[in-house]
Design an enzyme around this catalytic site. Sequence first.
Site, PDB file in Angstrom:
ATOM      1  N   GLY A   1      29.494  16.080  66.329  1.00 37.34           N
ATOM      2  CA  GLY A   1      29.676  17.415  65.777  1.00 37.34           C
ATOM      3  C   GLY A   1      28.511  17.851  64.927  1.00 37.34           C
ATOM      4  O   GLY A   1      27.529  17.121  64.741  1.00 37.34           O
ATOM      5  N   GLU A   2      28.666  19.042  64.441  1.00 33.40           N
ATOM      6  CA  GLU A   2      27.621  19.615  63.621  1.00 33.40           C
ATOM      7  C   GLU A   2      28.267  20.402  62.491  1.00 33.40           C
ATOM      8  O   GLU A   2      29.195  21.182  62.718  1.00 33.40           O
ATOM      9  CB  GLU A   2      26.774  20.569  64.476  1.00 33.40           C
ATOM     10  CG  GLU A   2      25.648  21.213  63.711  1.00 33.40           C
ATOM     11  CD  GLU A   2      24.717  21.999  64.623  1.00 33.40           C
ATOM     12  OE1 GLU A   2      24.887  21.937  65.850  1.00 33.40           O
ATOM     13  OE2 GLU A   2      23.833  22.675  64.084  1.00 33.40           O
ATOM     14  N   GLY A   3      27.818  20.149  61.279  1.00 35.03           N
ATOM     15  CA  GLY A   3      28.328  20.901  60.141  1.00 35.03           C
ATOM     16  C   GLY A   3      27.266  21.871  59.679  1.00 35.03           C
ATOM     17  O   GLY A   3      26.254  22.089  60.350  1.00 35.03           O
ATOM     18  N   THR A   4      27.497  22.418  58.525  1.00 29.98           N
ATOM     19  CA  THR A   4      26.549  23.386  57.996  1.00 29.98           C
ATOM     20  C   THR A   4      25.196  22.728  57.753  1.00 29.98           C
ATOM     21  O   THR A   4      24.155  23.334  57.924  1.00 29.98           O
ATOM     22  CB  THR A   4      27.073  23.933  56.650  1.00 29.98           C
ATOM     23  OG1 THR A   4      28.439  24.281  56.836  1.00 29.98           O
ATOM     24  CG2 THR A   4      26.296  25.143  56.197  1.00 29.98           C
ATOM     25  N   TYR A   5      25.239  21.487  57.344  1.00 29.83           N
ATOM     26  CA  TYR A   5      24.012  20.866  56.862  1.00 29.83           C
ATOM     27  C   TYR A   5      23.392  19.852  57.802  1.00 29.83           C
ATOM     28  O   TYR A   5      22.284  19.412  57.578  1.00 29.83           O
ATOM     29  CB  TYR A   5      24.269  20.212  55.499  1.00 29.83           C
ATOM     30  CG  TYR A   5      24.747  21.229  54.508  1.00 29.83           C
ATOM     31  CD1 TYR A   5      23.844  22.103  53.912  1.00 29.83           C
ATOM     32  CD2 TYR A   5      26.098  21.362  54.220  1.00 29.83           C
ATOM     33  CE1 TYR A   5      24.276  23.078  53.032  1.00 29.83           C
ATOM     34  CE2 TYR A   5      26.541  22.336  53.334  1.00 29.83           C
ATOM     35  CZ  TYR A   5      25.623  23.186  52.745  1.00 29.83           C
ATOM     36  OH  TYR A   5      26.055  24.153  51.881  1.00 29.83           O
ATOM     37  N   GLY A   6      24.123  19.453  58.795  1.00 33.11           N
ATOM     38  CA  GLY A   6      23.530  18.433  59.648  1.00 33.11           C
ATOM     39  C   GLY A   6      24.338  18.170  60.902  1.00 33.11           C
ATOM     40  O   GLY A   6      25.415  18.723  61.115  1.00 33.11           O
TER      41      GLY A   6
ATOM     42  N   VAL B   1      26.082  15.231  63.392  1.00 29.45           N
ATOM     43  CA  VAL B   1      26.680  13.905  63.231  1.00 29.45           C
ATOM     44  C   VAL B   1      26.702  13.189  64.578  1.00 29.45           C
ATOM     45  O   VAL B   1      27.139  13.754  65.590  1.00 29.45           O
ATOM     46  CB  VAL B   1      28.110  14.015  62.642  1.00 29.45           C
ATOM     47  CG1 VAL B   1      28.747  12.641  62.510  1.00 29.45           C
ATOM     48  CG2 VAL B   1      28.069  14.706  61.275  1.00 29.45           C
TER      49      VAL B   1
ATOM     50  N   LYS C   1      24.897  10.981  59.864  1.00 35.06           N
ATOM     51  CA  LYS C   1      24.711  12.408  59.627  1.00 35.06           C
ATOM     52  C   LYS C   1      23.232  12.638  59.391  1.00 35.06           C
ATOM     53  O   LYS C   1      22.658  12.110  58.441  1.00 35.06           O
ATOM     54  CB  LYS C   1      25.520  12.806  58.401  1.00 35.06           C
ATOM     55  CG  LYS C   1      25.669  14.273  58.213  1.00 35.06           C
ATOM     56  CD  LYS C   1      26.765  14.518  57.193  1.00 35.06           C
ATOM     57  CE  LYS C   1      27.043  15.984  57.030  1.00 35.06           C
ATOM     58  NZ  LYS C   1      28.228  16.217  56.199  1.00 35.06           N
TER      59      LYS C   1
ATOM     60  N   ASP D   1      34.884  20.568  47.974  1.00 33.88           N
ATOM     61  CA  ASP D   1      34.901  21.155  49.317  1.00 33.88           C
ATOM     62  C   ASP D   1      36.019  20.535  50.146  1.00 33.88           C
ATOM     63  O   ASP D   1      35.839  20.230  51.316  1.00 33.88           O
ATOM     64  CB  ASP D   1      33.536  20.931  49.988  1.00 33.88           C
ATOM     65  CG  ASP D   1      33.385  21.758  51.257  1.00 33.88           C
ATOM     66  OD1 ASP D   1      34.142  22.738  51.427  1.00 33.88           O
ATOM     67  OD2 ASP D   1      32.512  21.416  52.079  1.00 33.88           O
TER      68      ASP D   1
HETATM   69  N1  LIG Z   1      32.297   9.566  59.145  1.00 34.94           N
HETATM   70  C1  LIG Z   1      32.578  10.317  60.210  1.00 34.94           C
HETATM   71  N2  LIG Z   1      33.147   9.786  61.301  1.00 34.94           N
HETATM   72  C2  LIG Z   1      33.411  10.549  62.381  1.00 34.94           C
HETATM   73  N3  LIG Z   1      33.158  11.865  62.456  1.00 34.94           N
HETATM   74  C3  LIG Z   1      32.608  12.437  61.391  1.00 34.94           C
HETATM   75  C4  LIG Z   1      32.276  11.715  60.220  1.00 34.94           C
HETATM   76  N4  LIG Z   1      31.736  12.579  59.327  1.00 34.94           N
HETATM   77  C5  LIG Z   1      31.745  13.768  59.912  1.00 34.94           C
HETATM   78  N5  LIG Z   1      32.260  13.703  61.155  1.00 34.94           N
HETATM   79  C6  LIG Z   1      32.473  14.796  62.078  1.00 34.94           C
HETATM   80  O1  LIG Z   1      31.246  15.412  62.380  1.00 34.94           O
HETATM   81  C7  LIG Z   1      31.422  16.817  62.432  1.00 34.94           C
HETATM   82  C8  LIG Z   1      30.459  17.472  61.470  1.00 34.94           C
HETATM   83  O2  LIG Z   1      30.750  16.980  60.180  1.00 34.94           O
HETATM   84  P1  LIG Z   1      30.142  17.579  58.877  1.00 34.94           P
HETATM   85  O3  LIG Z   1      30.691  16.830  57.729  1.00 34.94           O
HETATM   86  O4  LIG Z   1      28.669  17.679  59.025  1.00 34.94           O
HETATM   87  O5  LIG Z   1      30.652  19.034  58.944  1.00 34.94           O
HETATM   88  P2  LIG Z   1      32.020  19.706  58.499  1.00 34.94           P
HETATM   89  O6  LIG Z   1      32.737  18.932  57.439  1.00 34.94           O
HETATM   90  O7  LIG Z   1      32.811  20.012  59.715  1.00 34.94           O
HETATM   91  O8  LIG Z   1      31.465  21.024  57.900  1.00 34.94           O
HETATM   92  P3  LIG Z   1      30.512  21.258  56.651  1.00 34.94           P
HETATM   93  O9  LIG Z   1      29.597  20.114  56.455  1.00 34.94           O
HETATM   94  O10 LIG Z   1      29.820  22.460  57.099  1.00 34.94           O
HETATM   95  O11 LIG Z   1      31.462  21.437  55.536  1.00 34.94           O
HETATM   96  C9  LIG Z   1      32.887  17.074  62.155  1.00 34.94           C
HETATM   97  O12 LIG Z   1      33.574  17.139  63.386  1.00 34.94           O
HETATM   98  C10 LIG Z   1      33.315  15.874  61.410  1.00 34.94           C
HETATM   99  O13 LIG Z   1      34.712  15.634  61.541  1.00 34.94           O
END
Ligand SMILES: Nc1ncnc2c1ncn2[C@@H]1O[C@H](COP(=O)(O)OP(=O)(O)OP(=O)(O)O)[C@@H](O)[C@H]1O
Length: 472
Positions: free
Chosen positions: A43-48, A50, A66, A166
């Site tokens: 996946g991808e969040g606001t900052y990076g 994964v 990440k 958050d």
């Molecule tokens: N430790 C982890 N194990 C499995 N999946 C993860 C883990 N951390 C993050 N992810 C997944 O990766 C994706 C992106 O995560 P990330 O934390 O970057 O963004 P987010 O929480 O969805 O949004 P934001 O960072 O923008 O608040 C999401 O689907 C998240 O559930």
Amino acid sequence: MNTQNRSKYLVPQNDGAPSTSQDPLAAVPAYLSERYTVLDRVGEGTYGVVFRVLTKDQPPRMLAIKTFKPGKEGDGISPTAIREIMLLRELRHDNIVHLEAVHLHRPDPSLSLAFDYAEHDLYEMLRFHRERGMGPVLETYTVKSLMWQLLDGLQYLHANWIMHRDLKPSNILVVGEGEEQGRVKIGDFGLARIYACPLRPLSDNGVVVTIWYRAPELLLGARHYTPAADVWAAGCILAEMLALRPLFQGNERKSPASAFQAEQCNKIFRVLGLPTVSSWPALEHLPHWRDNTENIRAQKLEYPPKSRLAEVIAEYSALAAGSGANPAVQQRGALTDLLSRMLAYNPEDRISAADALEHLYFKEEPQPGKNAFMHNGRLLVQYPRRCKIGPAGATASMPPRAPLNTCDAPQARLAPSRNATPAGVLGAERKLTPVSAAVTTHTTPQGLPPGSASTRPRPPSNKRPHLDPWLR
Ligand SMILES: Nc1ncnc2c1ncn2[C@@H]1O[C@H](COP(=O)(O)OP(=O)(O)OP(=O)(O)O)[C@@H](O)[C@H]1O
């Protein structure tokens, strides 16, 4: 296309469609492949972005890496950010995702963080119930166990002077299998602020910034964040587990940054009634309350004279269950008492995470457990695995690589996103032990390959159940 509804997992295209043509692993920094076998992108969040990886040591361990998006030219990673990350490495609690390693690539600079891997997150679990019409919603035991573990993680953070800031379902990770099956891991704490600087404002990215979990004191302009705001968010999450929809689902006003979020406040007032200065003396000093008191009071008739929280939870959760009987709200007395304490207007009266753990709700049967998925030896629900986007032909020894663009979840439709709130995190003082772990630095002059568009499928729509019209 309504950009508000665009999932942030998608890099906007001209036609609004997600790109699936680029290599999903193109954004993996080369230096990571020295240590890890990269399996796929989760996946991808606001900052990076994964990625799911296996360590190259024996036995291999599965981790989530990440990789933070490169900042604008000239934006480095500040020493403060590094210090904060190092502090996060010291956090050790069953319900906090563990930061295993920090990889700093000096030439860019770029940064990748390795965490425990968790197969599920609460956002996807709720979506699964909503979409599949599982009816009834989550089992009472699962709701209690998830909330208990979330509060346990929170009380640990708060005891260490750390606030998450958050909390939302997508940051509540849950382990899928193995010894820690069904274990909550609070994720994503602290990192948003660290990476806020180099990035464009969220609105430029077409990202919806959720305010659904934001506490009223912050909405009304309080400058200082306290742990009580995390408890508010946890209360919203508890309600959402019962109702399968966010309790206070307002649209955010994007500018100016400090705008009064009238719609979000309205959503809250319509359920809890108006806050009063007698029960919350600091209210009259909150800038948005002060500046908008007349307008707010003018709409007084829209708001119930006293909290309708219990009725609303009963209504919403019955709608979610489809049958009018939601087992998770059968113990209404204790449940609604806990909820109303977590959603107390006055942050000073709001129950703390530590006290919430002692609440009667958690003492009544079924009592919460460490494995939220398994009760009395029975697997309650098999949640679908994460959507993963892997390269055709990549190899991995454990476990089998997910095929290209697959997941167990139903095919996605567009939804209100998993949204992020810009966050900061760490309090001034902490009880943590001094940092001992080192950052792994990579000094070879390898830049980040150009980032690729996320190819994560769109989440399905967040179908709103039929609502009590005056709650709209
Ligand atoms: N430790 C982890 N194990 C499995 N999946 C993860 C883990 N951390 C993050 N992810 C997944 O990766 C994706 C992106 O995560 P990330 O934390 O970057 O963004 P987010 O929480 O969805 O949004 P934001 O960072 O923008 O608040 C999401 O689907 C998240 O559930």
